[in-house]
Write a protein that holds these residues in place. Sequence first.
Motif, PDB file in Angstrom:
ATOM      1  N   SER A  69      48.330  70.172  31.876  1.00  0.00           N
ATOM      2  CA  SER A  69      46.872  70.295  31.852  1.00  0.00           C
ATOM      3  C   SER A  69      46.164  69.188  32.621  1.00  0.00           C
ATOM      4  O   SER A  69      45.102  69.420  33.225  1.00  0.00           O
ATOM      5  N   SER A  70      46.719  67.968  32.626  1.00  0.00           N
ATOM      6  CA  SER A  70      46.060  66.848  33.310  1.00  0.00           C
ATOM      7  C   SER A  70      45.968  67.058  34.817  1.00  0.00           C
ATOM      8  O   SER A  70      45.122  66.457  35.484  1.00  0.00           O
ATOM      9  N   ILE A  71      46.840  67.908  35.375  1.00  0.00           N
ATOM     10  CA  ILE A  71      46.786  68.246  36.800  1.00  0.00           C
ATOM     11  C   ILE A  71      46.052  69.561  37.012  1.00  0.00           C
ATOM     12  O   ILE A  71      45.222  69.691  37.924  1.00  0.00           O
ATOM     13  N   LEU A  72      46.327  70.550  36.162  1.00  0.00           N
ATOM     14  CA  LEU A  72      45.721  71.875  36.348  1.00  0.00           C
ATOM     15  C   LEU A  72      44.213  71.885  36.124  1.00  0.00           C
ATOM     16  O   LEU A  72      43.473  72.586  36.813  1.00  0.00           O
ATOM     17  N   TYR A  73      43.752  71.123  35.122  1.00  0.00           N
ATOM     18  CA  TYR A  73      42.306  71.094  34.842  1.00  0.00           C
ATOM     19  C   TYR A  73      41.490  70.664  36.052  1.00  0.00           C
ATOM     20  O   TYR A  73      40.560  71.378  36.461  1.00  0.00           O
ATOM     21  N   PRO A  74      41.792  69.516  36.668  1.00  0.00           N
ATOM     22  CA  PRO A  74      41.018  69.145  37.863  1.00  0.00           C
ATOM     23  C   PRO A  74      41.240  70.092  39.041  1.00  0.00           C
ATOM     24  O   PRO A  74      40.334  70.299  39.844  1.00  0.00           O
ATOM     25  N   PHE A  75      42.443  70.686  39.141  1.00  0.00           N
ATOM     26  CA  PHE A  75      42.686  71.648  40.210  1.00  0.00           C
ATOM     27  C   PHE A  75      41.769  72.864  40.057  1.00  0.00           C
ATOM     28  O   PHE A  75      41.174  73.340  41.032  1.00  0.00           O
ATOM     29  N   MET A 122      52.471  61.482  39.632  1.00  0.00           N
ATOM     30  CA  MET A 122      51.597  62.573  40.073  1.00  0.00           C
ATOM     31  C   MET A 122      50.138  62.281  39.703  1.00  0.00           C
ATOM     32  O   MET A 122      49.211  62.582  40.458  1.00  0.00           O
ATOM     33  N   GLY A 123      49.948  61.704  38.514  1.00  0.00           N
ATOM     34  CA  GLY A 123      48.591  61.337  38.100  1.00  0.00           C
ATOM     35  C   GLY A 123      47.984  60.302  39.034  1.00  0.00           C
ATOM     36  O   GLY A 123      46.796  60.390  39.393  1.00  0.00           O
ATOM     37  N   ILE A 124      48.775  59.314  39.435  1.00  0.00           N
ATOM     38  CA  ILE A 124      48.306  58.279  40.357  1.00  0.00           C
ATOM     39  C   ILE A 124      47.972  58.886  41.723  1.00  0.00           C
ATOM     40  O   ILE A 124      46.926  58.580  42.322  1.00  0.00           O
ATOM     41  N   LEU A 125      48.843  59.776  42.215  1.00  0.00           N
ATOM     42  CA  LEU A 125      48.599  60.431  43.508  1.00  0.00           C
ATOM     43  C   LEU A 125      47.327  61.267  43.478  1.00  0.00           C
ATOM     44  O   LEU A 125      46.524  61.238  44.423  1.00  0.00           O
ATOM     45  N   GLY A 126      47.146  62.022  42.378  1.00  0.00           N
ATOM     46  CA  GLY A 126      45.968  62.865  42.267  1.00  0.00           C
ATOM     47  C   GLY A 126      44.678  62.060  42.222  1.00  0.00           C
ATOM     48  O   GLY A 126      43.655  62.473  42.782  1.00  0.00           O
ATOM     49  N   GLN A 127      44.723  60.909  41.561  1.00  0.00           N
ATOM     50  CA  GLN A 127      43.528  60.074  41.444  1.00  0.00           C
ATOM     51  C   GLN A 127      43.234  59.331  42.750  1.00  0.00           C
ATOM     52  O   GLN A 127      42.076  59.163  43.133  1.00  0.00           O
ATOM     53  N   ARG A 128      44.283  58.878  43.425  1.00  0.00           N
ATOM     54  CA  ARG A 128      44.083  58.073  44.630  1.00  0.00           C
ATOM     55  C   ARG A 128      43.804  58.921  45.864  1.00  0.00           C
ATOM     56  O   ARG A 128      43.031  58.524  46.743  1.00  0.00           O
TER      57      ARG A 128
END
Length: 414
Positions: A238-244, A365-371
């Motif tokens: 969910s932490s990746i899919l929600y922002p996607f 993955m969280g770091i990559l998505g944020q940066r």
Amino acid sequence: MKNRSFKVLLAGQALADAGDVFYIVALITSVYNVTNSLFYVSLVPVINMLGGFTGGFLAPLLIDRYKLKKILFNSQLIKTCFLLMLTLYVSLLLSQDTIVTIYIIIFLITFLDSFSNPASSALIPQLVSEENLLKANSLMSSIHQFIQMGGWAAGGILAAFLHANGLLMLTFSLYVSSTCLLAFVKVKEKKPPEERSVKESKMTSMFEGWRIIAGDKRLRVLHLTLIFGSIASPVWVSSILYPFIDIRLGVGTEWWGYINTSLLLGLFLAGILAYKQSDFVNKNIQNVLLLGGFMVFVMTLLFGVNVNPILSLLLIGIYGLFEELRMISIHSIIQSLVREKLLAKVYAVQSSLIMATFGISTLMMGILGQRYSIVVVFIVASISLCFSFINLITSRKSLTLSIDRSSKNFQNQL
């Protein structure tokens, strides 16, 4: 399949799997209500991962000393006792000052899961005939995936009606039912060898599963495939899919439910397909594995660069279909290569590898998505799956060996 013990094992594991999801949902709710902190909530899956990794590393010591059925039953029984303690603690004593006790009990429950899950998977080839092995894996995997995907949604709904305490009580009843069912699993196992007295033998036992995987090319190829898949799998949390969904697709968060439903349908359809067409899949299992490896790579890439919400449902549904076929093929091949105690040790190693890889990858993955951007995360995941497919393609000669011949050669080496 007419084996009653397999059906009992299937039902017992299904109830335990549902309980595993529900109690985590209840704990996340409880921890957030008490602390109002996302940091404390995020520690729940982290502790879960640490318990699983540690247990998987130590599991071979128990596998050497006890029968698989005994390990499976006793670990579920002790889990049930711990959950009762957890339920009482949350109801009576939980506060921000005593939150650490929750994490300790979570660690212990997941620690015990690392004993029961390899034992359960290793029992399957002993409960069904060789020709029904793929059918058995299809059923077990499909039900597990259905519970894992649907359990979170169902757990959220139940938590709203029952609250955390009620959901924990429901989980306790599921655990009790699972324990009772597992007591009726009947399997003929060889008597465990005498306990070895030298200290070096314990180290040998702990690393035996690693040695088995390292010593056979086919097992190395399959586990490397699983590792690459674990690196990619955090993109579906969910932490990746929600922002996607919000940034890329530009739709509301209700689409998270639609996407999960489409994924679940793909997984479920694959289970039915593998069950109904088990003879065909068995005869072409290497080709099914290669096709599955290619399709999950392509679907992940297309999903990540796509901006059409409707198309995203189709892409993730196809992904789920081939991912499940890929996993069923992998487990069927592994179970045909390795037997009984050694199989449980291989699964223990597999569990530790996947949990550690998934945990580290989720953080990265969280770091990559944020940066950078959410699209970069999916591109990285698809690159990992591409490596997985390349690994299968370059090793296709070893994968085309018949399972029976590979199994005999490997067992003779041991």
